[in-house]
Scaffold this active site. Sequence first.
Site, mmCIF file in Angstrom:
data_model
loop_
_atom_site.group_PDB
_atom_site.id
_atom_site.type_symbol
_atom_site.label_atom_id
_atom_site.label_comp_id
_atom_site.label_asym_id
_atom_site.label_seq_id
_atom_site.Cartn_x
_atom_site.Cartn_y
_atom_site.Cartn_z
ATOM 1 N N TYR A 158 -20.857 -9.262 2.643
ATOM 2 C CA TYR A 158 -21.015 -8.477 3.869
ATOM 3 C C TYR A 158 -22.108 -9.063 4.769
ATOM 4 O O TYR A 158 -22.144 -8.772 5.957
ATOM 5 C CB TYR A 158 -21.331 -7.022 3.539
ATOM 6 N N LYS A 253 -21.117 -11.995 -11.825
ATOM 7 C CA LYS A 253 -20.521 -13.280 -12.206
ATOM 8 C C LYS A 253 -21.643 -14.297 -12.393
ATOM 9 O O LYS A 253 -21.600 -15.426 -11.936
ATOM 10 C CB LYS A 253 -19.527 -13.728 -11.122
ATOM 11 N N ASP A 353 -15.063 -10.746 -14.518
ATOM 12 C CA ASP A 353 -13.660 -10.946 -14.886
ATOM 13 C C ASP A 353 -13.285 -10.175 -16.140
ATOM 14 O O ASP A 353 -12.219 -9.558 -16.198
ATOM 15 C CB ASP A 353 -13.333 -12.442 -15.022
ATOM 16 N N ASP A 377 -15.609 -4.301 -4.592
ATOM 17 C CA ASP A 377 -14.365 -4.167 -3.844
ATOM 18 C C ASP A 377 -13.171 -4.289 -4.784
ATOM 19 O O ASP A 377 -12.248 -3.466 -4.773
ATOM 20 C CB ASP A 377 -14.313 -5.253 -2.768
#
Length: 494
Positions: A158, A253, A353, A377
Amino acid sequence: MAYTTTQVPAGERITSGPGGLNVPDRPIIPFIRGDGTGPDIWRASQRVFDAAVQKAYGGKRQIAWMEVFAGETSFNKFNTWLPDDTVEAFREFRVGIKGPLTTPVGGGIRSLNVALRQLLDLFVCLRPVRWFAGVPSPVKRPQDVDMVIFRENTEDIYAGIEYAGGTPESQKLLDFLAREFPKEFAKVRFGSPERIEAWQKQLEGIGAPPRPLEVQVGVGIKPISYLGTERLIHSAIGYALQNKRRSVTLVHKGNIMKFTEGAFRDWGYQVATRFFRDQVVTERESWILGNREADPGLSVEGNARMVEPGYDMMTPDQKQRVCAEVEAALKLWPTHGDGRWKGKLLVKDAIADITLQQVLTRARDFDVIATPNLNGDYLSDALAAQVGGIGIAPGANINYVSGHAIFEATHGTAPKYANKDQVNPGSVILSGEMMLRHMKWTEAADLIIKGMDGAIAARTVTYDFHRMMVAEGHKDARLLKCSEFGEAIVQHMA
């Protein structure tokens, strides 16, 4: 201030103090109907909100609704997508709600939703996800899904800086990397003419016809800061403690992006232990304390071997770090030992993941999730699909320091259904339920949940749920219009 595109109704402002929000009995709440299906949804939703407040407080409390504008409706009325009045109303009156908005195509504002979040510094995107009994689901145990996602709202993608491939801006950045950071630039596969020429020769080697190739690399930068991380995770842990949740999972991640998302994880643990030490236990601390409880005579090195299965293959420095971690955890024994850690809030982390897999296969392992923007998201929409779809997924954008909050539909405008009184108003209705709870009007919020539970359990639903229920063999499901579904919710509050 003097407003030119809206009128302020009779009522009082919500204020914020050391103890949180101060909500009067007749608070002024700005609202945006939204574009496309927004007006249909808002009519049904406002009916539910007003009925819940009336039933809960018998007229002693009432919302003074203040309509403000944004999106296509605003552009048609005032030739601007986002009037200053709208931003100022949300700022002045602190708490508001909005329907779905059309985002302008082409230049200008990338997203009206993002613009509002950034202008008001609404750093938390709050997305609770739970299943209502009777809602068709693609998974076997949707009842296991009861999670609250704290998605960071002002950093990561963002606040990303991007330049298109082949532009002077992207080339300038590539040249800078090649000059100042040649080792890192070497990872850019096609960032130089020499790399492209080598690829061209490989193509010619398999008989591919020659064609002109040039450097075209889109580049982007994503910022993640300590303070941005601190305020998000502090809010998530505070929420979890206040609402007696079991755990907070930091989803990242960091195995690949070590200094952005990896830092998010590391900073998250620092926030947990710095601000909430007596109330939390980290996952690794729970292992260390549990090992000591199972074997009181266990040495520090023996405990380290149990925490790190590859301990004996580590370097001396690595072993020293693990042993220091064990010793630090054992110092918590007076407050966390003898099983007391089991009553603390568990703070842990998970790679993004594997999290997307495990929210399907082991949903009960997750409770409150704190995560950077992009991960949030993916997660929030994937979880919404497990409990009935985005049409019933609520959301909020909150600054827990200032008290400013905008509650919103999480779906799009669906213009082909506009003015047909067909769509599911659940996303806005449940966002309003979140708003009332944020205002500490919990009795009214509880009535909305009761009404939603009753309407869905009775299989009196809008077309999206109706077609799924019929497909599952529920021939008694009754198809309702958008407005009728709102009325069904009101009836089931009784």
